[in-house]
Design a protein around this motif. Structure first.
Motif, PDB file in Angstrom:
ATOM      1  N   LEU A  95     101.422  18.007  -3.605  1.00 17.55           N
ATOM      2  CA  LEU A  95     100.506  17.513  -4.653  1.00 17.55           C
ATOM      3  C   LEU A  95     101.320  17.602  -6.135  1.00 17.55           C
ATOM      4  O   LEU A  95     100.920  16.563  -6.939  1.00 17.55           O
ATOM      5  CB  LEU A  95      99.651  18.904  -4.422  1.00 17.55           C
ATOM      6  N   PRO A  96     102.226  18.463  -6.357  1.00 21.27           N
ATOM      7  CA  PRO A  96     103.020  17.781  -7.537  1.00 21.27           C
ATOM      8  C   PRO A  96     103.696  16.572  -7.715  1.00 21.27           C
ATOM      9  O   PRO A  96     103.430  15.950  -8.657  1.00 21.27           O
ATOM     10  CB  PRO A  96     104.125  19.218  -7.494  1.00 21.27           C
ATOM     11  N   ALA A  97     104.240  16.130  -6.642  1.00 22.10           N
ATOM     12  CA  ALA A  97     104.648  14.697  -6.508  1.00 22.10           C
ATOM     13  C   ALA A  97     103.878  13.864  -6.709  1.00 22.10           C
ATOM     14  O   ALA A  97     103.978  12.685  -7.540  1.00 22.10           O
ATOM     15  CB  ALA A  97     105.626  14.610  -5.292  1.00 22.10           C
ATOM     16  N   GLN A  98     102.626  13.869  -6.034  1.00 17.47           N
ATOM     17  CA  GLN A  98     101.437  13.032  -6.294  1.00 17.47           C
ATOM     18  C   GLN A  98     100.997  12.931  -7.770  1.00 17.47           C
ATOM     19  O   GLN A  98     100.552  11.837  -8.228  1.00 17.47           O
ATOM     20  CB  GLN A  98     100.381  13.214  -5.305  1.00 17.47           C
ATOM     21  N   ARG A  99     100.858  13.814  -8.534  1.00 17.14           N
ATOM     22  CA  ARG A  99     100.539  14.056  -9.676  1.00 17.14           C
ATOM     23  C   ARG A  99     101.535  13.177 -10.634  1.00 17.14           C
ATOM     24  O   ARG A  99     100.994  12.660 -11.575  1.00 17.14           O
ATOM     25  CB  ARG A  99     100.547  15.459 -10.283  1.00 17.14           C
ATOM     26  N   LEU A 100     102.745  13.386 -10.300  1.00 16.70           N
ATOM     27  CA  LEU A 100     103.749  12.663 -11.041  1.00 16.70           C
ATOM     28  C   LEU A 100     103.455  11.021 -10.939  1.00 16.70           C
ATOM     29  O   LEU A 100     103.741  10.551 -11.972  1.00 16.70           O
ATOM     30  CB  LEU A 100     104.970  13.115 -10.704  1.00 16.70           C
ATOM     31  N   GLN A 105     101.423   6.071 -13.080  1.00 15.87           N
ATOM     32  CA  GLN A 105     100.463   4.973 -12.999  1.00 15.87           C
ATOM     33  C   GLN A 105      99.541   4.651 -14.114  1.00 15.87           C
ATOM     34  O   GLN A 105      99.248   3.538 -14.634  1.00 15.87           O
ATOM     35  CB  GLN A 105      99.948   4.875 -11.816  1.00 15.87           C
ATOM     36  N   LEU A 106      99.199   5.836 -14.819  1.00 18.03           N
ATOM     37  CA  LEU A 106      98.168   5.942 -15.724  1.00 18.03           C
ATOM     38  C   LEU A 106      98.955   5.386 -16.958  1.00 18.03           C
ATOM     39  O   LEU A 106      98.188   4.574 -17.911  1.00 18.03           O
ATOM     40  CB  LEU A 106      97.662   7.319 -15.994  1.00 18.03           C
ATOM     41  N   ALA A 112      99.460  -1.588 -20.442  1.00 24.43           N
ATOM     42  CA  ALA A 112      98.955  -2.842 -20.303  1.00 24.43           C
ATOM     43  C   ALA A 112      97.870  -3.132 -21.040  1.00 24.43           C
ATOM     44  O   ALA A 112      97.545  -4.160 -21.520  1.00 24.43           O
ATOM     45  CB  ALA A 112      98.928  -3.092 -18.802  1.00 24.43           C
ATOM     46  N   LEU A 113      97.033  -2.235 -21.189  1.00 25.61           N
ATOM     47  CA  LEU A 113      95.666  -2.477 -21.857  1.00 25.61           C
ATOM     48  C   LEU A 113      95.901  -2.470 -23.682  1.00 25.61           C
ATOM     49  O   LEU A 113      95.291  -3.273 -24.085  1.00 25.61           O
ATOM     50  CB  LEU A 113      94.606  -1.029 -21.565  1.00 25.61           C
ATOM     51  N   ASP A 114      96.897  -1.678 -24.048  1.00 31.07           N
ATOM     52  CA  ASP A 114      97.368  -1.676 -25.331  1.00 31.07           C
ATOM     53  C   ASP A 114      97.830  -2.931 -25.800  1.00 31.07           C
ATOM     54  O   ASP A 114      97.552  -3.413 -26.504  1.00 31.07           O
ATOM     55  CB  ASP A 114      98.260  -0.477 -25.592  1.00 31.07           C
ATOM     56  N   LEU A 208      91.466  -0.555 -14.451  1.00 37.84           N
ATOM     57  CA  LEU A 208      92.535   0.133 -13.832  1.00 37.84           C
ATOM     58  C   LEU A 208      92.950   1.385 -14.534  1.00 37.84           C
ATOM     59  O   LEU A 208      93.562   2.320 -13.577  1.00 37.84           O
ATOM     60  CB  LEU A 208      93.905  -0.911 -14.070  1.00 37.84           C
ATOM     61  N   VAL A 209      92.922   1.548 -15.807  1.00 37.65           N
ATOM     62  CA  VAL A 209      93.249   2.644 -16.404  1.00 37.65           C
ATOM     63  C   VAL A 209      92.168   3.761 -16.031  1.00 37.65           C
ATOM     64  O   VAL A 209      92.707   4.742 -15.842  1.00 37.65           O
ATOM     65  CB  VAL A 209      93.170   2.398 -18.024  1.00 37.65           C
ATOM     66  N   GLU A 210      90.951   3.536 -15.735  1.00 34.99           N
ATOM     67  CA  GLU A 210      89.969   4.543 -15.372  1.00 34.99           C
ATOM     68  C   GLU A 210      90.625   4.896 -13.847  1.00 34.99           C
ATOM     69  O   GLU A 210      90.203   6.112 -13.519  1.00 34.99           O
ATOM     70  CB  GLU A 210      88.655   4.027 -15.720  1.00 34.99           C
TER      71      GLU A 210
END
Length: 349
Positions: A95-100, A105-106, A112-114, A208-210
């Motif tokens: 789970l810690p790796a998935q969070r990174l 990705q966020l 990209a949105l900015d 994509l951000v959300e």
């Protein structure tokens, strides 16, 4: 008869005296039985109504929505726990790796949105907002050029009619006008394309951000589920886990009993229902403490009667309509009694 006549008078008197108590003995037995029966009726008439019930408690099955391998077991059966106290801790796994990954990705989606919104440093042709501004300025410039070309073409036609200029000069002016119009139309189309694409592209990138933010929050929730905590103050009723055990997602890790929710459930016949009222105190006895009486409070009387409560077994009892009644226990009862005990509630006649 002759024998009786030959007996002396004194012997006959003694015989009659001995036979008289034998005749009175049945009468004495009947009188004694009547006295015992009357005493029993009087004793029964003064005995309170008593209803048998069961001590019950609200239990809570706690677990984890993600499951995993047990890392630590922090409490034991019988321990009292406070709200929010950790009971079992699961290993984090990947789970810690998935969070990174989700956090990266966020950040990419937000950058990209900015860029689309023109809020960040960009290279090349610039952000979409900058391209729209540039296209709008170019359209304005071509519009000015078209107005000049229209003016030159009108002047060339006038001069050609006055035979001041040649046909070639007129053709050149009209060709410049057509080119200016074509340039204006191209710039206008480009601006419309950019303007129509700006909002759609921004909304798509915002999605994509959300999505990336939602995935990150889901992983944070999963990390929080690694620690199984007590939701309320309670007592650990059962916990059969050891470090290294595998706990399935949504499986019960421990069962807690709420002390504040310990109560006695009895079934009161319809004919005696008026002797109990919500809020009134009643004595509660259990077999485990025969010399002690606990205080109970009538918390609720069912609004609908029933005919087959689980603690009435004989046909005569099942034939009567009864109402389930909940008797809450005070502090002394909640501390000493346990769910499943047989209890008896009495009220005076």
């Amino acid at each position: 008869m002759g024998t009786a006549a030959t007996l002396p008078r004194g012997v006959m008197i003694v015989r009659k005296v001995r036979e008289q108590p034998r005749r009175l003995l049945p009468l004495a037995v009947v009188a004694m039985a009547l006295l015992v029966w009357a005493g029993y009726r009087a004793w029964v008439a003064h005995q309170p109504y008593t209803w048998a019930g069961t001590v019950e408690a609200r239990d809570i099955a706690v677990g984890s929505r993600v499951g995993g391998r047990v890392k630590d077991v922090l409490v034991r059966e019988g321990d009292r726990v406070e709200p929010g106290q950790p009971l079992v801790v699961l290993e984090a796994g990947d789970l810690p790796a998935q969070r990174l990954q989700a956090e990266g990705q966020l950040l990419q989606a937000q950058a990209a949105l900015d860029k689309l919104r023109g809020q960040g440093h960009t290279g090349g042709t610039g952000s979409l907002a900058e391209q729209v501004a540039r296209a709008r300025a170019e359209l304005t410039a071509t519009q000015v050029a078209l107005e000049k070309a229209e003016l030159d073409a009108r002047r060339a036609r006038t001069l050609f009619q006055q035979q001041v200029t040649t046909r070639a000069e007129l053709d050149t002016a009209e060709s410049s006008l057509r080119q200016a119009r074509a340039e204006r139309d191209a710039r206008r189309a480009r601006l419309q394309e950019l303007e129509q694409g700006t909002d759609a592209d921004v909304r798509a990138q915002q999605g994509l951000v959300e999505t990336a933010r939602g995935r990150l929050e889901a992983i944070d929730v999963a990390l929080g589920e690694l620690s199984i905590r007590a939701p309320v103050a309670a007592r650990v009723e059962s916990l059969d886990l050891r470090p290294g055990d595998l706990l399935a997602a949504n499986a019960t890790a421990a069962t807690l009993v709420e002390d504040e929710q310990l109560y006695v459930r009895i079934y009161v016949p319809e004919t005696h229902l008026g002797r109990l009222r919500p809020g009134s105190e009643v004595p509660v006895r259990v077999d485990s403490f025969p010399e002690r009486t606990f205080t109970g409070v009538v918390e609720n009387i069912a609004s609908q009667g029933e005919y087959t409560p689980r603690n009435l077994q004989t046909p005569d009892e099942r034939a009567s309509q009864v109402f389930a009644t909940r008797i809450g226990l005070r502090e002394d009862g909640r501390r000493l009694l346990r769910a499943g005990m047989a209890a008896y509630v009495s009220v005076p006649k």
